[in-house]
Design an enzyme around this catalytic site. Structure first.
Site, PDB file in Angstrom:
ATOM      1  N   SER A   1      -1.657  -5.036   2.890  1.00 11.77           N
ATOM      2  CA  SER A   1      -2.469  -4.409   3.104  1.00 11.77           C
ATOM      3  C   SER A   1      -2.121  -3.714   0.797  1.00 11.77           C
ATOM      4  O   SER A   1      -1.000  -3.743   0.322  1.00 11.77           O
ATOM      5  CB  SER A   1      -1.528  -3.098   3.611  1.00 11.77           C
TER       6      SER A   1
ATOM      7  N   TYR B   1       6.830  -0.805   6.679  1.00 18.00           N
ATOM      8  CA  TYR B   1       5.571  -1.320   7.012  1.00 18.00           C
ATOM      9  C   TYR B   1       5.252  -2.025   6.110  1.00 18.00           C
ATOM     10  O   TYR B   1       5.094  -3.156   5.542  1.00 18.00           O
ATOM     11  CB  TYR B   1       4.408   0.241   7.496  1.00 18.00           C
TER      12      TYR B   1
END
Length: 259
Positions: free
Chosen positions: A154, A167
């Site tokens: 990501s 995250y």
């Protein structure tokens, strides 16, 4: 006049892929696109009903797919999935780690349940899959074939966003893992690609149980016009269909409006 120019993804035909997170989002889109270009796809995820439905759709469209329900947070489940894949299709030469969970919350909330779930899925789960299928990748490359490991990380791996600390940390770990694995697998002619999408329309947003952060995410989609899962699948197909000596090692893909 008939166009005899081969499709740019034609070289994918005949390969065998394992795709995690295949029940939805990037994993599902990748499975469908690869299967459409002649790849035998092994669909790994927890939701057996969704996998069966997807495998049937791929079969109806002329592709080959195997539904393999598996929980990546459980080593025995991954081991059983690997056995099922090998029994059905033999050696795997393409692995896509698309499974992931995104559970943003302020670090001060101390949501250790969320932290553990993200670590178990995004990091340890990916490692379990890599461990299970890397011997096949090495063997495929040794025999002159093309072998790929694709990890979907990501943009959050190196661009901080408030309330996404854990995250982002799991994705940073996956990005670093990909970088390090190139030093181990590259000498065996196994390509390792790390893809870092920006804002992408998947089910990840539905995991968010913080109403304020969920609304914030919706607002970002409206403002930035996020990517689709098909966009990421197309990038994976392009990357893995290059000549075997070419490794597109790192790809950051963002909506045009995302800085």
């Amino acid at each position: 006049m008939t166009n005899t120019t081969p499709h740019p993804y034609a070289s994918l035909s005949g390969r065998t892929a394992v795709i995690t997170g295949a029940a939805s989002g990037m994993g599902e889109a990748t499975a469908r696109l690869l299967a459409a270009h002649g790849v035998r796809v092994c669909l790994l995820a927890r939701r057996a009903d969704r996998l069966t439905e997807l495998a049937e759709k791929i079969g109806a469209e002329g592709g080959r797919a195997l539904a393999v329900p598996a929980d990546l947070t459980d080593q025995a489940s991954v081991d059983a999935a690997a056995e099922q894949v090998h029994a059905a299709y033999g050696r795997v030469d393409l692995v896509v780690n698309a499974a992931g969970v995104m559970l943003p919350n302020p670090i001060a909330d101390g949501r250790t349940d969320e932290w553990q779930r993200m670590l178990d899925t995004n990091v340890t789960g990916a490692l379990r899959v890599i461990r299970a299928f890397t011997p096949g990748l090495i063997a495929a490359a040794r025999d002159g074939g093309t072998a790929d490991l694709v990890n979907i990380s990501s943009i959050g791996a190196h661009v901080p966003f408030p309330n996404y600390a854990v995250y982002g940390a799991t994705k940073a770990a996956l990005t670093y893992l990909s970088q390090s694995l190139r030093t181990e697998l590259g000498p065996h002619d196994v390509r390792v690609t790390n893809i870092e999408p920006g804002l992408t329309d998947t089910e990840l947003g539905s995991h968010v149980d913080n109403a304020e952060l969920s609304a914030q995410l919706d607002g970002m989609f409206d403002a930035l016009i996020g990517l689709s899962s098909d966009d990421i699948a197309d990038l994976i197909a392009y990357t893995t269909s290059r000549a075997r000596h070419v490794n597109l090692r790192q790809a950051i893909v963002l909506p045009t409006r995302q800085a």
